[in-house]
Design an enzyme around this catalytic site. Sequence first.
Site, PDB file in Angstrom:
ATOM      1  N   ARG A   6      34.412  31.482  72.861  1.00  0.00           N
ATOM      2  CA  ARG A   6      35.539  32.181  73.472  1.00  0.00           C
ATOM      3  C   ARG A   6      35.252  33.496  74.060  1.00  0.00           C
ATOM      4  O   ARG A   6      34.154  33.889  73.402  1.00  0.00           O
ATOM      5  CB  ARG A   6      36.786  32.323  72.494  1.00  0.00           C
TER       6      ARG A   6
ATOM      7  N   HIS B 253      34.462  27.707  82.158  1.00  0.00           N
ATOM      8  CA  HIS B 253      35.174  27.187  81.059  1.00  0.00           C
ATOM      9  C   HIS B 253      35.169  25.475  81.184  1.00  0.00           C
ATOM     10  O   HIS B 253      36.237  25.039  80.935  1.00  0.00           O
ATOM     11  CB  HIS B 253      36.479  27.794  80.732  1.00  0.00           C
TER      12      HIS B 253
END
Length: 306
Positions: free
Chosen positions: A221, A269
């Site tokens: 993250r 991502h």
Amino acid sequence: MRIALYNPDGAAQFWIDGLHAVWPEAEVALWSPGSPAADFAIAWAPPQAFFDEQPGLQAVFNLGAGVDALMRLRIPPQTQVVRLEDAGMAVQMAEYVCHAVLRHFRGLDAYEADARAGRWRKQDVVVRSDFPVGVMGLGVLGTRVAQALRGFEFPVNAWSRQSKVLADVRGFAGAEQLDAFLAASKVLVCLLPLTVDTQNILDHRSLSKLQQGGYVINVARGAHLVDADLLALLDSGHLAGATLDVFRTEPLPSEHPFWGHPQIHITPHISARTLDAESLAQIIGKLQALLRGQPVDGVVHRDRGY
Ligand code: NAP
Ligand code: GLV
């Protein structure tokens, strides 16, 4: 049985049809404010209102491995939070991380630049034993990544909360062994869950403990990494580069200094995508077990946040 869907990655009809194939009598519908309260939910990053309107929810199946977006919300106390485990993501993560490590280890960026310039030039050979890779987080994904890196014979270190034994991998555990883990590593792969204990963990203090010429791969993250500290350590020459798949703000804002940085590779991502068929099959299996009153894997410990 009523099942609420929120933000499924693929088409909602795929999920509705897949669930109806097992439970034809179930009411399965995309949630919107004011929808009838459900018994179970399958969701990715829902808003607070989603839980506020589901006081009797028995379980929510997170459409991903990381539950940080859910852990920020007030979820009814009886609701079990169940995450995806692997579901086709581990092999993708192993591909992505090995690709990033190998590209750096073999100097492939320099060869690409040379090829564009029509230049025939060999880089120095890097000795594999001088290229230890440290994997932060030895869970479902970190374990697969560590094993894949061992397949290329890199020395591999791994750091987890509790100590773990993995063949041919040097294990470190807990805050007290973090510095030793970092000092033993040149490449750092972050595969930690985002929790209060792990946010900002990739900061100036920790990244400067990596071996000279270190390389950072963040596939967990964005909030693990302190962006300005990475940039400072690239500028100082302590770090050689980074591959980043996740960011504090996604999409990465157009003015962010990571864009166009010559030592930073960026992807949007995608290191391990949620796969519809695998995710549906796993969630059906877990829901069947729950309905039979059996324990299921992947239930999040709310107190530790993952
Ligand atoms: P997991 O199975 O829960 O593994 C988490 C690992 O982190 C465990 O080994 C755990 O230690 C360790 N850990 C947690 N807190 C720690 C702490 N404070 N100190 C040291 N170690 C700690 O999770 P996973 O399925 O491998 O997924 C990891 C993360 O990858 C997810 O949370 C998600 O954020 C990210 N992810 C990203 C993508 C992408 O496309 N970029 C895709 C999927 C997942 P213990 O083993 O001791 O519990
Ligand atoms: C994706 O980032 C996930 O957590 O599955």
